[in-house]
Structures are given as C-alpha cells and as structure tokens.
Design a protein around this motif. Structure first.
Motif, PDB file in Angstrom:
ATOM      1  N   ILE A  48      31.351  38.067  41.656  1.00 58.35           N
ATOM      2  CA  ILE A  48      29.931  38.646  41.163  1.00 58.35           C
ATOM      3  C   ILE A  48      29.983  39.721  40.308  1.00 58.35           C
ATOM      4  O   ILE A  48      30.789  40.555  40.050  1.00 58.35           O
ATOM      5  CB  ILE A  48      29.419  39.411  42.662  1.00 58.35           C
ATOM      6  CG1 ILE A  48      29.115  38.652  43.696  1.00 58.35           C
ATOM      7  CG2 ILE A  48      27.944  40.055  42.348  1.00 58.35           C
ATOM      8  CD1 ILE A  48      28.201  37.217  43.398  1.00 58.35           C
ATOM      9  N   ARG A  50      27.909  42.653  38.547  1.00 56.06           N
ATOM     10  CA  ARG A  50      26.603  43.824  38.793  1.00 56.06           C
ATOM     11  C   ARG A  50      26.230  44.326  37.533  1.00 56.06           C
ATOM     12  O   ARG A  50      27.224  44.811  36.742  1.00 56.06           O
ATOM     13  CB  ARG A  50      27.127  44.832  39.942  1.00 56.06           C
ATOM     14  CG  ARG A  50      27.318  44.441  41.372  1.00 56.06           C
ATOM     15  CD  ARG A  50      27.708  45.167  42.366  1.00 56.06           C
ATOM     16  NE  ARG A  50      26.700  46.127  42.441  1.00 56.06           N
ATOM     17  CZ  ARG A  50      26.887  47.411  42.913  1.00 56.06           C
ATOM     18  NH1 ARG A  50      28.023  47.855  43.279  1.00 56.06           N
ATOM     19  NH2 ARG A  50      25.903  48.300  42.638  1.00 56.06           N
ATOM     20  N   TRP A  57      19.597  47.429  39.866  1.00 54.20           N
ATOM     21  CA  TRP A  57      20.811  46.421  39.808  1.00 54.20           C
ATOM     22  C   TRP A  57      20.594  45.072  39.974  1.00 54.20           C
ATOM     23  O   TRP A  57      19.885  44.842  40.948  1.00 54.20           O
ATOM     24  CB  TRP A  57      22.090  46.901  40.959  1.00 54.20           C
ATOM     25  CG  TRP A  57      22.517  48.161  40.467  1.00 54.20           C
ATOM     26  CD1 TRP A  57      22.249  49.515  40.934  1.00 54.20           C
ATOM     27  CD2 TRP A  57      23.817  48.439  39.704  1.00 54.20           C
ATOM     28  NE1 TRP A  57      23.262  50.537  40.450  1.00 54.20           N
ATOM     29  CE2 TRP A  57      24.310  49.640  39.699  1.00 54.20           C
ATOM     30  CE3 TRP A  57      24.645  47.566  39.116  1.00 54.20           C
ATOM     31  CZ2 TRP A  57      25.264  50.257  38.984  1.00 54.20           C
ATOM     32  CZ3 TRP A  57      25.797  48.054  38.542  1.00 54.20           C
ATOM     33  CH2 TRP A  57      25.981  49.386  38.519  1.00 54.20           C
ATOM     34  N   THR A  59      22.353  40.951  40.025  1.00 50.97           N
ATOM     35  CA  THR A  59      23.686  40.405  40.268  1.00 50.97           C
ATOM     36  C   THR A  59      23.781  39.087  39.660  1.00 50.97           C
ATOM     37  O   THR A  59      22.504  38.399  39.525  1.00 50.97           O
ATOM     38  CB  THR A  59      23.918  40.248  41.818  1.00 50.97           C
ATOM     39  OG1 THR A  59      23.097  39.482  42.514  1.00 50.97           O
ATOM     40  CG2 THR A  59      24.244  41.477  42.481  1.00 50.97           C
TER      41      THR A  59
END
Length: 92
Positions: A48, A50, A57, A59
């Motif tokens: 992942i 970010r 935020w 992803t």
C-alpha cells in the motif's frame, strides 16, 4: 511546499499530481517522504502507498517496481497500481 508524484504503469499513468507527503513500502521497510527529501532510488514492494493531499489521506495498491526520489519529484515505476477507492472487494 509539495512533491510532484508520478506513478506510471505499463498500461497507463496511475497518478500524476502534486502531493504533500507519501508513505511507501520498499524492500527494506516503509519510508515517509516529505518535501526536500534526500535523493534515493529503491525497489518498491507489493503493498500500500499512502498519499497525503492537504488533510486527506488516500491509498493505492502497488504491484512492485522501483522508485526514484529527488528534487521534490517522486517517480514510482510499477507493474500495476490501483486507487483504493477503485478496488472492488468482491473482485479482490
């Protein structure tokens, strides 16, 4: 101050815009990148990514590749990238 993040894949550009910060999964662990980060090149793990845009935020799922960071520009060359909001849990 911002960073220019570009994530090309073999089929398309997964991301190309300015961001405030990223947290990237590398082959030696996670790294955080802020403006004026020291130049590096690293392998990118499947995992992942970010991305911080202002106070939000986001992803992305990355399918391994390489990253180059320097001069407030980040290029992450990956086999595939998918925004978290575009992933269908049933299909995954």
């Amino acid at each position: 101050m911002t960073l220019n993040l570009c994530i090309p894949t073999p089929n398309r550009i997964g991301w190309d815009s300015e961001v405030k910060e990223i947290i990237l999964s590398t082959n030696s662990g996670q790294i955080g990148v802020l403006p004026n980060h020291a130049p590096i090149a690293t392998a990118v793990d499947i995992g992942i990514l970010r991305i911080r845009l202002n106070d939000q935020w986001l992803t992305m799922a990355l399918m391994g590749g390489f990253a180059r960071i320097g001069n407030n520009e980040i290029t992450i060359l990956v086999n595939d990238a998918e925004k978290g909001s575009d992933i269908d849990p049933q299909e995954a």
